[in-house]
Scaffold this active site. Sequence first.
Site, PDB file in Angstrom:
ATOM      1  CG  HIS A  48      -1.712  -6.024   4.446  1.00 31.15           C
ATOM      2  ND1 HIS A  48      -0.519  -5.256   4.242  1.00 31.15           N
ATOM      3  CD2 HIS A  48      -2.081  -6.122   5.546  1.00 31.15           C
ATOM      4  CE1 HIS A  48      -0.474  -4.666   5.602  1.00 31.15           C
ATOM      5  NE2 HIS A  48      -1.499  -5.225   6.511  1.00 31.15           N
TER       6      HIS A  48
ATOM      7  CE1 TYR B  45      -0.496  -7.476  10.597  1.00 32.59           C
ATOM      8  CE2 TYR B  45      -1.822  -7.612   8.441  1.00 32.59           C
ATOM      9  CZ  TYR B  45      -1.182  -6.700   9.397  1.00 32.59           C
ATOM     10  OH  TYR B  45      -1.636  -5.602   9.309  1.00 32.59           O
TER      11      TYR B  45
ATOM     12  CG  HIS C 131       5.467   0.709   6.656  1.00 32.26           C
ATOM     13  ND1 HIS C 131       4.751   0.426   8.182  1.00 32.26           N
ATOM     14  CD2 HIS C 131       4.864  -0.301   6.221  1.00 32.26           C
ATOM     15  CE1 HIS C 131       3.974  -0.582   8.328  1.00 32.26           C
ATOM     16  NE2 HIS C 131       3.887  -1.064   6.888  1.00 32.26           N
ATOM     17  CG  PHE C 132       8.919  -2.614   3.474  1.00 36.30           C
ATOM     18  CD1 PHE C 132      10.143  -3.137   3.523  1.00 36.30           C
ATOM     19  CD2 PHE C 132       8.160  -2.176   2.483  1.00 36.30           C
ATOM     20  CE1 PHE C 132      10.529  -3.214   1.991  1.00 36.30           C
ATOM     21  CE2 PHE C 132       8.742  -1.896   1.039  1.00 36.30           C
ATOM     22  CZ  PHE C 132      10.136  -2.473   0.933  1.00 36.30           C
ATOM     23  CG  HIS C 133      13.815  -1.592   5.227  1.00 32.03           C
ATOM     24  ND1 HIS C 133      13.088  -1.223   4.140  1.00 32.03           N
ATOM     25  CD2 HIS C 133      14.905  -2.352   4.824  1.00 32.03           C
ATOM     26  CE1 HIS C 133      13.564  -1.931   3.175  1.00 32.03           C
ATOM     27  NE2 HIS C 133      14.769  -2.610   3.432  1.00 32.03           N
TER      28      HIS C 133
ATOM     29  NE  ARG D  26       8.112   0.935  -2.864  1.00 35.83           N
ATOM     30  CZ  ARG D  26       7.173  -0.225  -2.454  1.00 35.83           C
ATOM     31  NH1 ARG D  26       5.959  -0.206  -2.518  1.00 35.83           N
ATOM     32  NH2 ARG D  26       7.618  -1.314  -2.223  1.00 35.83           N
ATOM     33  NE  ARG D  27       8.989  -1.937  -5.437  1.00 34.45           N
ATOM     34  CZ  ARG D  27       7.823  -2.672  -5.319  1.00 34.45           C
ATOM     35  NH1 ARG D  27       6.743  -2.380  -6.275  1.00 34.45           N
ATOM     36  NH2 ARG D  27       7.774  -3.758  -4.811  1.00 34.45           N
TER      37      ARG D  27
HETATM   38 FE1  HAS Z   1       2.495  -2.695   6.385  1.00 27.79          FE
HETATM   39  C1  HAS Z   1       2.971  -1.555   2.970  1.00 27.79           C
HETATM   40  C2  HAS Z   1      -0.300  -0.861   6.607  1.00 27.79           C
HETATM   41  C3  HAS Z   1       2.216  -3.710   9.461  1.00 27.79           C
HETATM   42  C4  HAS Z   1       5.262  -4.939   5.830  1.00 27.79           C
HETATM   43  N1  HAS Z   1       3.773  -3.105   4.729  1.00 27.79           N
HETATM   44  C5  HAS Z   1       3.750  -2.550   3.579  1.00 27.79           C
HETATM   45  C6  HAS Z   1       4.859  -3.347   2.758  1.00 27.79           C
HETATM   46  C7  HAS Z   1       5.610  -4.283   3.579  1.00 27.79           C
HETATM   47  C8  HAS Z   1       4.775  -3.976   4.694  1.00 27.79           C
HETATM   48  C9  HAS Z   1       6.502  -5.120   3.000  1.00 27.79           C
HETATM   49  O1  HAS Z   1      -2.430   0.408   4.539  1.00 27.79           O
HETATM   50  C10 HAS Z   1       5.179  -2.783   1.118  1.00 27.79           C
HETATM   51  C11 HAS Z   1       4.695  -3.651   0.265  1.00 27.79           C
HETATM   52  C12 HAS Z   1       5.209  -3.060  -1.122  1.00 27.79           C
HETATM   53  O2  HAS Z   1       6.058  -3.704  -1.639  1.00 27.79           O
HETATM   54  O3  HAS Z   1       4.293  -2.618  -1.875  1.00 27.79           O
HETATM   55  N2  HAS Z   1       1.181  -2.234   7.861  1.00 27.79           N
HETATM   56  C13 HAS Z   1      -0.026  -1.481   7.571  1.00 27.79           C
HETATM   57  C14 HAS Z   1      -0.511  -1.353   8.884  1.00 27.79           C
HETATM   58  C15 HAS Z   1      -0.005  -2.370   9.763  1.00 27.79           C
HETATM   59  C16 HAS Z   1       1.193  -3.010   8.958  1.00 27.79           C
HETATM   60  C17 HAS Z   1      -1.883  -0.780   9.268  1.00 27.79           C
HETATM   61  N3  HAS Z   1       3.534  -4.114   7.381  1.00 27.79           N
HETATM   62  C18 HAS Z   1       3.070  -4.286   8.843  1.00 27.79           C
HETATM   63  C19 HAS Z   1       3.828  -5.510   9.078  1.00 27.79           C
HETATM   64  C20 HAS Z   1       4.719  -5.725   8.120  1.00 27.79           C
HETATM   65  C21 HAS Z   1       4.493  -4.831   7.055  1.00 27.79           C
HETATM   66  C22 HAS Z   1       3.525  -6.189  10.464  1.00 27.79           C
HETATM   67  C23 HAS Z   1       5.748  -6.897   7.829  1.00 27.79           C
HETATM   68  C24 HAS Z   1       5.990  -7.747   8.845  1.00 27.79           C
HETATM   69  N4  HAS Z   1       1.538  -1.373   5.055  1.00 27.79           N
HETATM   70  C25 HAS Z   1       0.417  -0.812   5.411  1.00 27.79           C
HETATM   71  C26 HAS Z   1      -0.116  -0.143   4.210  1.00 27.79           C
HETATM   72  C27 HAS Z   1       0.809  -0.382   3.138  1.00 27.79           C
HETATM   73  C28 HAS Z   1       1.659  -1.207   3.742  1.00 27.79           C
HETATM   74  C29 HAS Z   1      -1.423   0.615   3.979  1.00 27.79           C
HETATM   75  C30 HAS Z   1       0.706   0.058   1.643  1.00 27.79           C
HETATM   76  C31 HAS Z   1       1.459   1.327   1.453  1.00 27.79           C
HETATM   77  C32 HAS Z   1       1.330   1.771   0.077  1.00 27.79           C
HETATM   78  O4  HAS Z   1       0.591   2.812  -0.361  1.00 27.79           O
HETATM   79  O5  HAS Z   1       2.014   1.109  -1.003  1.00 27.79           O
HETATM   80  C33 HAS Z   1      -0.351  -2.559  11.377  1.00 27.79           C
HETATM   81  O6  HAS Z   1      -0.553  -4.213  11.285  1.00 27.79           O
HETATM   82  C34 HAS Z   1       0.456  -2.309  12.143  1.00 27.79           C
HETATM   83  C35 HAS Z   1       0.178  -2.671  13.558  1.00 27.79           C
HETATM   84  C36 HAS Z   1       1.205  -2.687  14.628  1.00 27.79           C
HETATM   85  C37 HAS Z   1       1.162  -1.740  15.775  1.00 27.79           C
HETATM   86  C38 HAS Z   1       2.496  -1.612  16.564  1.00 27.79           C
HETATM   87  C39 HAS Z   1       2.464  -2.498  17.841  1.00 27.79           C
HETATM   88  C40 HAS Z   1       3.499  -2.606  18.755  1.00 27.79           C
HETATM   89  C41 HAS Z   1       4.110  -3.795  19.277  1.00 27.79           C
HETATM   90  C42 HAS Z   1       5.425  -3.674  20.083  1.00 27.79           C
HETATM   91  C43 HAS Z   1       5.354  -3.538  21.481  1.00 27.79           C
HETATM   92  C44 HAS Z   1       6.348  -3.158  22.287  1.00 27.79           C
HETATM   93  C45 HAS Z   1       6.884  -3.657  23.250  1.00 27.79           C
HETATM   94  C46 HAS Z   1       8.397  -3.225  23.816  1.00 27.79           C
HETATM   95  C47 HAS Z   1       6.136  -4.640  24.096  1.00 27.79           C
HETATM   96  C48 HAS Z   1       0.213  -0.989  16.038  1.00 27.79           C
HETATM   97  C49 HAS Z   1       3.405  -5.099  19.219  1.00 27.79           C
HETATM   98  C50 HAS Z   1       8.645  -2.871  25.094  1.00 27.79           C
HETATM   99  C51 HAS Z   1      10.001  -3.270  25.140  1.00 27.79           C
HETATM  100  C52 HAS Z   1      10.754  -2.406  26.275  1.00 27.79           C
HETATM  101  C53 HAS Z   1      12.356  -2.497  26.452  1.00 27.79           C
HETATM  102  C54 HAS Z   1      10.085  -1.838  27.418  1.00 27.79           C
END
Ligand code: HAS
Length: 541
Positions: free
Chosen positions: A217, A221, A368-370, A431-432
């Site tokens: 995990h 980050y 999610h991860f795409h 998946r997979r």
């Molecule tokens: Fe995840 C599974 C939970 C973030 C990647 N994640 C995965 C897998 C991948 C992945 C590859 O709790 C699958 C792995 C596998 O093959 O099994 N993930 C989270 C949580 C977050 C999270 C709580 N994941 C990521 C990030 C990844 C990533 C980042 C890649 C870079 N994930 C999970 C969990 C699983 C999981 C479980 C397991 C599921 C299962 O059962 O298998 C958090 O860190 C997310 C926090 C993010 C936010 C968004 C903030 C938004 C921002 C953008 C602001 C926008 C602006 C735009 C400023 C709260 C910062 C303004 C623009 C204008 C034009 C106005």
Amino acid sequence: FLAEQLWPIKGQLVLALIGLAIGGLMGLMQALDRVGIVIYKAMLMQTYYQGLTIHGVLLAFLFTFAFSNAFVSLVAIRGFERPLASTFLAQGAFWTMLVGTLLAAYAILTNQATVLFTFYAPMRASSLFFLGAALLVISTLLTALNLVLTRRAWQREHPGERTPLLGFVGVVTYVMWALASLGVVVLVVFFLLPWSLGWLKTTDPQFNRILFWYTGHAIVYFWLMPAYISWYLMVPRQVGGRVFSDSLVRLAFILLLVFSVPTGLHHQYVDPGIPTVMKVVHLFTTFSVVFPSLVTAFTVMAALEDGGRARGGTGLLGWIWKLPWGDPSVAAQLLAMLVFILGGATGIVNASYNLNNVVHNTSFVPGHFHMTVGTAVTLSFIGISYWLIPFLTGRELMGRRLALAQAWLWFVGVLLFARGQIAAGLLGEPRRSSIGEAPYRDLISAGLDNWLTAIGGTLMVISGLLYFIVVLWTVFAGRRLTQPLEIPVAEMRFGARETSPRLDQLGFWFLIAVILVAIAYIPTILLYLPLQSVSPPIKVY
Ligand code: HAS
């Protein structure tokens, strides 16, 4: 910039783009599979899983690692305004990345390592694959060491001063990763490599999974933080805005250092044999690591608003249209941020213990991860490369309209793709799994959801092709720049002078991170260690 430190940076960028090109192309095969168009043989693959392994390993490891090594090294040189401390380590990072790639690629292409990017037992790969994967990690660790030494050298030259923010965030990214990579290093060195060489008769798949997800995990980050470096410290400059404060950026990166690693058991909520209380501890740390991303959302949005208003934007949302959407580097990264809002929201669904029971191992997870690594990170790296490649080659970015079309096509593609995967996942699609082949073909219809996945995935591959046209056009036929480009660096409203010295004490925060990791992992590891000598031989798939 020293030439002998610049070529490894360029070399790793080339490796990253090769990973993106080949890995991305495999995505076409997987997308079309959803609607029964099975083309693995036409793409010289023996099975769906061989293609999926190439897709995962090249994109999740090679592309991200090599791009980060190149980009963060460059950022550190600019941030510390000095060369990296060790040219030997900088070049070593390139060579280990190259040799690791060749070994892993040979094993996968000859079908000796069809184990997907989550390569824990009972799937056994050739030892060449594990050696290759180890070398890729070693390459990142050499970069980590080099960055820490560079910060030390800077501190000796500037006693009593705060580390420059641009240098600091790069070092924090790699220090977090050094702690995070421990799980997979132990897994490969003590279990998978000896097992694949026949020196170890058995290995315990459950313990394998614990070690893998310890890294698995936090690695997300490590993929994300280089994109955050650009969102916080470069994009605001590109849009003409200022960042709120040095302290807030440092705090967000420090929180990522502290909370990223003790979260891995949220990938194992449904695994038996792990105490529920420990899963709940990881649930809390996972929600804690969401916090720095929320800080990022508000801080980056404020910097964008500042830029939009400076360009004449008025009203509640009028500043958005004034942002320089015609600049491909900016547009790609703004679109990446927008998609990350949905990527983050689906992450929170995954992380919620009871909701995870609904989505675990379904196509919801690739949905999610795409949107996270597949877009927030990849489209940001693409956006960065739209100034980085001209910077490194001294050639103007060619095909700017094509580059803009590329960013928008990716944005539309991933939204369709993720909509398809997520909705199908909620209906229970695994998946997979090769949905286009028996037995799934007879069980799952290619309904609207799977068509959206197929169309969206195809658009992403077309967008990738446009990207490589722009890159090759720029590198081989770009007009020579008359003025050298500068690396964009944002200004702060409240700079380093207002920052508390505590926020610059990396050693202190690293210690807190280690303590938290110990609390989160030692009880589970102690449960499993005594079992390692008695685990029965397992069936090898
Ligand atoms: Fe995840 C599974 C939970 C973030 C990647 N994640 C995965 C897998 C991948 C992945 C590859 O709790 C699958 C792995 C596998 O093959 O099994 N993930 C989270 C949580 C977050 C999270 C709580 N994941 C990521 C990030 C990844 C990533 C980042 C890649 C870079 N994930 C999970 C969990 C699983 C999981 C479980 C397991 C599921 C299962 O059962 O298998 C958090 O860190 C997310 C926090 C993010 C936010 C968004 C903030 C938004 C921002 C953008 C602001 C926008 C602006 C735009 C400023 C709260 C910062 C303004 C623009 C204008 C034009 C106005």
